[in-house]
Enzyme design. Sequence first.
Site, PDB file in Angstrom:
ATOM      1  N   CYS A 242     -51.294   4.745 -11.840  1.00 38.31           N
ATOM      2  CA  CYS A 242     -50.896   3.726 -10.864  1.00 38.31           C
ATOM      3  C   CYS A 242     -51.877   3.647  -9.706  1.00 38.31           C
ATOM      4  CB  CYS A 242     -49.493   4.007 -10.352  1.00 38.31           C
ATOM      5  SG  CYS A 242     -49.301   5.677  -9.672  1.00 38.31           S
TER       6      CYS A 242
ATOM      7  N   HIS B 112     -46.008   7.075  -6.618  1.00 40.59           N
ATOM      8  CA  HIS B 112     -46.485   5.811  -7.167  1.00 40.59           C
ATOM      9  C   HIS B 112     -47.414   5.106  -6.194  1.00 40.59           C
ATOM     10  CE1 HIS B 112     -46.483   2.622  -9.998  1.00 40.59           C
ATOM     11  NE2 HIS B 112     -45.715   1.789  -9.323  1.00 40.59           N
TER      12      HIS B 112
ATOM     13  N   ASN C   8     -46.964  -4.651  -8.394  1.00 38.39           N
ATOM     14  CA  ASN C   8     -46.835  -3.413  -9.145  1.00 38.39           C
ATOM     15  C   ASN C   8     -47.705  -3.476 -10.413  1.00 38.39           C
ATOM     16  OD1 ASN C   8     -45.924  -0.858  -9.735  1.00 38.39           O
ATOM     17  ND2 ASN C   8     -43.820  -1.454 -10.196  1.00 38.39           N
TER      18      ASN C   8
END
Length: 395
Positions: free
Chosen positions: A63, A331, A352
């Site tokens: 991520c 994250h 995202n």
Amino acid sequence: MKFKPFVFSAALIIAANVSFSQDNLVNSLKSNQSADSKEGFKFTDVINLANTTIKNQGSSGTCWSYSTNSFLESEMIRLGKDPIELSPIYSARCAYIEKAKNYVRMHGAVTLGDGGETHDVINMYRKYGALPLSVYTGLNYGTSKNKFGEMAAVTQAMLEAIVKNPNGQLTPNWLSAYTAVLDAYLGNVPQSFSYKGKNYTPQSFAKELVGINPDDYIELSSLTDYPYYKKFTLLIPDNWSFDQVYNVHMDEMTDIIDNALKNGYTVAWATDVSEKSFSWKNGVAYVPETSYEDMTDQQKAEMFNGPKPELAVTPEIRQQAFDNYNTTDDHGMHIVGISKDQNGKEYYIVKNSWGTTNDYKGYLYVTRNFVKYKTTSLLLHKKAIPSELRKKIGV
């Protein structure tokens, strides 16, 4: 950033030293949703800065690379360049090499796995350059999405064996052997390649087409046990390079984000997403006034069916969550704008890297309180910071 093991099973305990995949995290968050949530929110964009297409990091703890490469793509747009979708797996591969060197030098006493930090992308860009996604996908054995479990297990076992030093002295070949494993799973890195009819190396591509100066980007956080406006080493497991960040007051973090967005700068954001008040499916995150443990079943079922009152977050509450592991570095995402709900309350628009399967096709709406409470670090262009704050931190 990697995914926090907040759901336990025998398989997860065995894999405790390997970064958790997107699949583990998303599956764990599936219960964090309400029926008909999208009908309960009416969002109106205030600022929505240009960004590239939503990606899917697949089963990988990358991520940090997806979010920061997305950030660099928006930086290219801000600079008036044609946006080029960059290879997040190239950045990750370069970081894996540097991480392996560090792991061996530290006799294994440092985090491994495929997690990382936003600054890793900047550091790898400085040292190794960049590649377009079209040239280096990292998909080298027939998969359509990343699937890193086997690679992570193999490389960890390999480095653990090297650290045990069975020959009594490290060979000069261990790094080339490790690199060959990465090449087998991710593909060989081209020494030169053609892009739109011109040949480049990763370094010349970064310099001529991406065109950012890595020295223009800084990281910030907020903890009460370090002096404000000074640098400190952010002590989280995935800060394997021991990079330092600037310490600012909690409320100044959102002041900085607001100033950045209003002046055309986006922000790479590292955060905790394990809270029950973070819903990937519904695309909303906030800090509820009543703790989840104290909610009724009805309140839990309706957590995301419309705007809710929030807890007043203080620096002490934020620090306590960091100290007792309620806030961990789970994250990385990309803050690209501001939106208002039907009551006039503002949320950050967050991009995202889990695909487009949620209510807002890959984006989320996150309150300022959630950002104050759960941010582990921010990375942005230094000119995006208000001038008075830049003076305070000496930038």
